[in-house]
Design a protein around this motif. Sequence first.
Motif, PDB file in Angstrom:
ATOM      1  N   UNK A 126       0.863  -1.045  -0.046  1.00 51.15           N
ATOM      2  CA  UNK A 126      -0.037  -0.137   0.088  1.00 51.15           C
ATOM      3  C   UNK A 126       0.974   1.159   0.035  1.00 51.15           C
ATOM      4  N   UNK A 127       0.723   1.981  -1.038  1.00 47.69           N
ATOM      5  CA  UNK A 127       1.603   3.398  -1.038  1.00 47.69           C
ATOM      6  C   UNK A 127       0.499   4.417  -1.007  1.00 47.69           C
ATOM      7  N   UNK A 128       0.974   5.222   0.055  1.00 45.88           N
ATOM      8  CA  UNK A 128      -0.118   6.473   0.293  1.00 45.88           C
ATOM      9  C   UNK A 128       0.489   7.608  -0.239  1.00 45.88           C
ATOM     10  N   UNK A 129      -0.211   8.273  -1.426  1.00 52.76           N
ATOM     11  CA  UNK A 129       0.485   9.508  -2.080  1.00 52.76           C
ATOM     12  C   UNK A 129      -0.488  10.683  -1.437  1.00 52.76           C
ATOM     13  N   UNK A 130       0.294  11.738  -1.565  1.00 55.55           N
ATOM     14  CA  UNK A 130      -0.226  13.032  -1.284  1.00 55.55           C
ATOM     15  C   UNK A 130      -0.780  13.055   0.005  1.00 55.55           C
ATOM     16  N   UNK A 131       0.289  12.393   0.816  1.00 54.49           N
ATOM     17  CA  UNK A 131      -0.315  12.696   2.504  1.00 54.49           C
ATOM     18  C   UNK A 131       0.189  13.973   2.870  1.00 54.49           C
ATOM     19  N   UNK A 132      -0.945  14.534   3.381  1.00 53.95           N
ATOM     20  CA  UNK A 132      -0.795  15.811   4.237  1.00 53.95           C
ATOM     21  C   UNK A 132      -0.731  15.581   5.737  1.00 53.95           C
TER      22      UNK A 132
END
Length: 392
Positions: free
Chosen positions: A319-325
Motif C-alpha cells: 500500500x502506497x499512500x500518495x499526497x499525504x498531508x
Amino acid sequence: MRNVNKMKLLLLADSETERLEITEMLKNIDYIHLAGDSIDENKTWESLERATADILLMGSCFNGSRYAFAEKVSKQFPHTSIIMVETELLEETMHNALFAGAKDVLIKPIDPEKLMNSIYRIHQLQERTAVTKAEAPQKKLRKSELGQVYTVFSTKGGVGKTFVSINLAASLAKNPEKRVVLVDLDLDFGNAALALNLYPKFTITDIIDDIRHMDSDLIESYLIPHESGIKVLPANLQPNMNDFINAEHIHVILESLRESFDYVIVDMPGRFVETIMPALALADQLLVITTPELSAVRNIKVLLVTLKDLNFPQSKIRIVLNKEDLRGEIKKNDVETTLNKKVDASIGLDYHRVLSSLNRGVPLVYEYPKNTLSKNFEKMCAKFIQDELLKA
C-alpha cells in the motif's frame, strides 16, 4: 520439428482416464520425452526433485485445489514451465492459473493441436532465453535470473499512479549498475511518455508485428531512452489500435524485458482489463496507490477484496499512500484502520514541485533530489528491495 531437442515433460492428471488419454496424445509428439505421469501430487513432486522437468502439464483438479501445488512448483523449480488444464474457460480460472505460475492454460477436452502448439511455444521461449544468454555475455549479470516486476495499480483515478510509476523508475535508476524500464500499460489513456516529455517513434502496437520473433535484444530497439536513465515503452497514441493486443502479447513483452532489465515498472490502467492481466500475474510486488481521501480509501478497500477473491498473493501487495498531508483530517493510521492493512510507504504532498516536474517532463526525484518527496521515494525503493532480499 525434427531438429527440436526433446523436452522433458511431467504429467499430473486429474483422473486415471485423463492420464491415459493425455499420454496417448503425447506419444504423437516426437519432441516430447514423457518423464513421468501420475494423478498424485506427491509422486510428481518426487519426480521433480529427482530431475527438474522442462514442462509440468497438470490439471487444476475439480475444486481448484492444485493451485497451491502449482505455486509451490513455480517457486521451487522456476525452470519448469507449467501448463494448466482447466475444466472451463472462465475469467476467474484464468486468473487463478496465471497467479499460480502457469505459463499457459488449456481447456478440457484437450485439443491435441493446441497442446502441441502450447508445448512448442514454451520450447521456443526456453531456447530463445538460452541463446540470448549464450550470445550476450557482455550483459551485466544480476543476482537473480530475472528482473523484478513492480506493477503500479489503482482503480481510483487522480491518485497519482503515473507520477508514482515515473518517480519509482527514476529513483531505482539512480543506481548506475541497475537497468530500469517503464512500461505504460494504460492502453487507452496512458500518458507516461507525455509526462516525461517524450515523443514516441514506436509504441507498444509496433512490437506486436514482431511478437513471434521477440526477445530481450529486439524489444530494446523499441524503447525510448530518457535523461533520467530509464527506458520507456509507451502506450498507443491511438486507443483504437489496442484491438490488436491480447494478454499473450503482454506476457511475451514483459518476459522479454525481465530478461535484460533489473526492474520493470508497469503503469497500469485504472481498472481490471483481461489484456493486461499478465502484469498482475508476473508482479513481484503490486503497488496499490491511494490518497488520504475517503472515496479513494473506500475504493482501495474494494480493490483489496477483489484481489483476494482472485487469489492474488497477499504478500505481494504494497500500500502506497500518495499526497499525504500531515495537516489533513485523514491520517495514515486512519487509512490503515480502514484497509485493515499497513501502509508500506508514504510519498507526501508538494503540489508546486510535482506540477513543475510533470510539466517539464522531468521526474521529481531527478529534478529535485533533495526534496522530501524524493527522499521518500528513495526510502520506499530501499524498503521494497530489502523485502525482496529477505524473500530470497
